[in-house]
Design a protein around this motif. Structure first.
Motif: not given
Length: 871
Positions: A715-741
């Motif tokens: 849907q984002i690329h339908t609006e703008n084909p040249e829009q880069p999208v990065y760091d695609v993660r679930t919020m659970d993955e972000w929480v696990q990432r900061v607790m990984q250490g």
């Protein structure tokens, strides 16, 4: 050719010549006696008596060759291999114990060496330093530098050759040739490559003139050059599209250039507007310098302290206050990179050191038991003339094959452990790609194995050398050999170290359990997140950016299964923040808070609750009154029980003030950095009134969020084909990432505790079982005199309990300072946590009883008639 190689080649011939010479002398002596009239058989016996000990003569002759030590060592080693082959189970236990200790210690040391000890890939890397402001009063920790302070440092610090500045958050949207891509880049002053002592592999670095003119030029990393352009040397001079503007590629850096870290793929000139320097704002840069030759870090720190004191006197509003005071620190660049993980790695290194020590003591116990079982053999060797030194060399040479097997097995196991461990380390671990079995790491593994075997084998060797030959020859199969006190002391020490490791593991498990109970202030379940950044060349006006964001949200909301969606400039737990000072109307204090620009749907998407007033609305537009939200923590701090709704706040820097915004609501507090850190409050402005180029999209879904990722991106690329999208993660993955250490550290320390428990159990069982076997004759006599089986079992269990109890008491004494040293790494529990204090000794008491049960039952089944007849 070395002398020892020549000797090795001719050693067999020399042995043959020596045997022939000895036989010749003996034959001559026999012939002379026969010629004198003696009987041939009697003449040979008399000649041998007169000639002396042939084995001793051979030893003395070999001494004159100069290489006898090597010969004896090889003979002893071969003898040791044969002896080990006769007891395969015992040998297997020893090798497994040694390999496990070496593997774990080598794997952890590989991480420590790669992250902390391996030199940086820059010339004279010991001269490189990082400089950062710190709070010397009030808040704790260091923070980034701003441009004004960098200029003061660069002009005022005479101990530095030069000082460079980098803005590490300068990402770029690359479009045009190939698919759109978000690149992690940095803006740097022209002198950063020269400070680090490196030049581009291709092309040239940008100049001071290009920096001051904000020239559109770029330098590529070696990895990005290979990945995107296939290593084409013609890339220099080519134009690439970054953020909708053409940039000329003027250079490619070598592979070793990884500043600020390996993830950065290109660098552009850092243009600093004069207004920014005058405003004394934007603490968002990193400073790296190079010391002059012969200057120590301590000297540079003293000069920096003096300069900061001078600046504080000249600018008290910027550097001093009632609640905070700014200082600065200079430290080696390698230490600065690993600042966040240094304490954790030292704890792991200490824990694996304890485990290795336990393994060495367990090895010593088993070797002492084996030496005790060979007391008659050793006594016979002493009676035949073996010296103490000769016995020690022989026994140590016999355990050398154990060291070689331990080294081979330990290194192979360490390779396997690293393959499992490294992917679980936090992604932001510095120099993660450098972790491996490097030369110093292999030298460490070999050295540790030899040291452990040497120390473990030296004690039984010394005991054997001091053994009285007459006492040893009088021992029968049921006599108690020596070494009992040494075995007991080693087992007590094992149990004590195990208590320390179990206590540390219990503290970390309790701490991690408390951390899991922390409410971060949002609901992470079923939330998909992704990041994007707009190109100002395409959307030059804030209103255009806001309208674009609104269209993206409307498209994402059309995806089936999406229940809420919203944008924010910085996502919680993502590792980045935008913070600064704020003040409230009518109040003199200035507060530090996270600055957030959000759309109305963000709070529903993240599950952040409303406490008072209202949330942001679509009607909050640029032309309407400025409004904002504050969180409940800041509301309590500033207003107490009074309602903040209707009050006003604004951005407040030392020389800059933002427009006033009316507080229209209070929302729940969010832990931005991690569940264990709660340092700042949050304030929110409507994205339409404080627009930013970069944003994070939070999407709440009815089902599994990962399944909708492609539909949302489409849907984002339908609006703008040249829009880069990065760091695609679930919020659970972000929480696990900061607790990984913390989870990795907790898991490893718990693993070390479990391994030490197994080793302690093995050592305790071995000693108690060996003692019970040696006392079978005594038990038989006791039972013949009327003692029942329970009495015999009690003797064995009391011995096991005495060893375990002594070790537990000593371990608890050692656990107290260990717990205090771990306080800084704990969360929600103290070093005096009673659950941990009770759990560690309780486990050891249970293990002690279980270790004694088998030998006690076996001793209780002793048949006195059979035992006494065997004597």
């Amino acid at each position: 050719m070395p002398e020892w190689i020549r000797w090795w080649r001719r050693r067999n011939q020399e042995e043959t010549d020596l045997d022939e010479e000895l036989r010749s002398h003996l034959a001559i002596e026999v012939q002379e006696r026969v010629a004198a009239g003696e009987d041939p058989a009697e003449a040979e016996r008399a000649a041998r008596r007169a000639f002396g000990n042939l084995a001793q003569i051979r030893e003395e002759a070999r001494e004159t060759w100069g290489m006898a030590g090597i010969q004896r060592f090889l003979e002893d080693a071969r003898h040791g291999v044969r002896m080990l082959g006769r007891t395969p189970v015992w040998t297997g236990v020893i090798c497994a114990t040694l390999a496990l200790g070496i593997a774990l210690s080598t794997a952890i040391f590989s991480v420590v060496y790669g992250v902390l000890l391996q030199p940086l890939p820059y010339p004279q890397q010991e001269q490189l330093v990082a400089l950062a402001p710190t709070w010397t009063k009030g808040p704790t920790g260091r923070f980034n530098v701003n441009a004004a302070l960098w200029l003061e440092w660069r002009n005022g610090l005479k101990q530095l050759q030069d000082l460079g500045l980098t803005r590490p958050i300068a990402n770029f949207n690359m479009t045009g040739d190939g698919p759109p891509e978000r690149l992690q880049g940095a803006r740097t002053t022209y002198n950063v490559p020269s400070v680090l002592g490196m030049s581009p592999l291709l092309g040239h670095a940008f100049t001071e003139e290009e920096q001051l003119a904000d020239a559109k030029v770029a330098i590529l990393s070696h990895g990005f050059w290979q990945r995107r352009f296939g290593g084409d040397s013609g890339v220099v001079g080519r134009k690439i599209q970054l953020n909708g503007q053409p940039y000329e590629v003027i250079g490619v850096m070598p592979p070793a250039y990884r500043y600020p870290n390996k993830d950065f793929e290109l660098w552009t000139p850092l243009y600093i507007p004069p207004d920014e320097i005058r405003a004394d704002m934007n603490y968002q840069y990193r400073a790296v310098g190079r010391l002059k030759a012969g200057v120590r870090v301590e000297q540079a720190q003293a000069e920096l302290d003096a300069l900061m004191h001078k600046l504080a006197l000249a600018n008290p509003l910027s550097f001093k206050g009632d609640q905070a005071e700014i200082g600065a620190v200079v430290e080696p660049l390698a230490d600065s990179d690993a600042l966040q993980v240094r304490g954790t790695l030292y704890v792991l290194l200490a824990a694996v050191g304890c485990l290795l020590l336990i393994g060495a003591m367990n090895l010593g116990v088993l070797l002492i038991a084996r030496a005790s079982a060979r007391s008659r053999e050793i006594a016979l060797r002493v009676a035949l003339g073996a010296t103490g030194g000769r016995l020690r060399r022989q026994l140590l040479a016999e355990v050398l094959p154990l060291a070689l097997a331990g080294i081979a097995g330990g290194i192979l196991l360490a390779l396997w452990l690293l393959r499992i461990l490294v992917p679980y380390l936090p992604a932001d671990t510095p120099r993660l790609e450098s972790i491996g079995l490097h030369g110093p790491v292999l030298a460490f593994a070999i050295g540790v194995a030899l040291l452990v075997v040497l120390c473990a084998g030296l004690l039984p060797a010394r005991m054997a050398a001091r053994e009285s030959p007459s006492a040893g020859l009088r021992l029968n199969t049921r006599s108690v050999a020596g070494g009992g006190q040494s075995r007991n002391l080693l087992v007590v020490a094992q149990v004590a170290m195990t208590v320390v490791l179990l206590f540390g593991g219990a503290l970390f498990l309790r701490s991690f359990s408390q951390l899991l109970r922390v409410q971060p202030g949002f609901t992470a379940e079923r939330v998909l997140t992704l990041h994007l950044a707009v190109t100002r060349a395409r959307f030059p006006e804030d209103q255009q950016v806001s309208d674009y964001y609104n269209r993206l949200i409307q498209r994402v909301m059309s995806v089936p299964g999406v229940t809420a969606a919203g944008l924010v400039n910085r996502l919680p737990m993502s590792g980045i923040a935008q913070t600064g000072g704020i003040e409230f109307e009518g109040r003199p204090e200035r507060y530090t808070a996270d600055w957030r620009s959000a759309t109305p749907g963000y709070f529903a998407a993240m599950g952040i609750p409303l406490r008072q007033g209202r949330l942001l609305q679509e009607s909050d537009r640029p032309h309407t009154a400025a409004v904002g939200l504050i969180d409940e923590k800041l509301a309590r701090t500033v207003f107490g029980a009074e309602s903040p709704v209707g009050k006003r706040f604004r951005i407040a820097g030392p020389s800059f003030k933002g427009p006033w915004a009316e507080i229209v609501g209070v929302v729940g507090h969010v832990r931005n950095d991690s569940p264990e850190k709660d340092e700042r409050s949050q304030v929110y402005w409507p994205e339409t009134q404080r627009t930013q180029d970069r944003a994070a999209l939070a999407v709440r879904t009815a089902g599994q969020p990962g399944l909708l990722a492609q539909a949302v991106i489409q849907q984002i690329h339908t609006e703008n084909p040249e829009q880069p999208v990065y760091d695609v993660r679930t919020m659970d993955e972000w929480v696990q990432r900061v607790m990984q250490g913390r989870s990795v550290m907790t898991g490893l320390v718990s693993l070390f505790g479990f391994a030490s428990l197994l080793l302690a159990c093995l050592g305790l069982y071995g000693v108690v079982s060996y003692m019970a076997d040696l006392r079978l004759r005594e038990f038989g006599i006791r039972m013949a005199l009327g003692a029942d089986r329970n009495h015999i079992r009690g003797i064995v269990l009391r011995h096991a309990g005495k060893l375990a109890g002594s070790g537990i008491a000593l371990g608890l004494l050692l656990a107290w300072p260990a717990g205090r040293a771990l306080r800084i790494l704990l969360f929600g529990v103290s070093s005096g946590d009673m659950v941990s204090w009770v759990l560690a000794p309780a486990v050891l008491i249970l293990v002690g009883l279980l270790s004694g049960m088998g030998p006690a039952r076996r001793a209780g089944r002793t048949d006195p008639a059979v035992t006494l007849r065997a004597e």
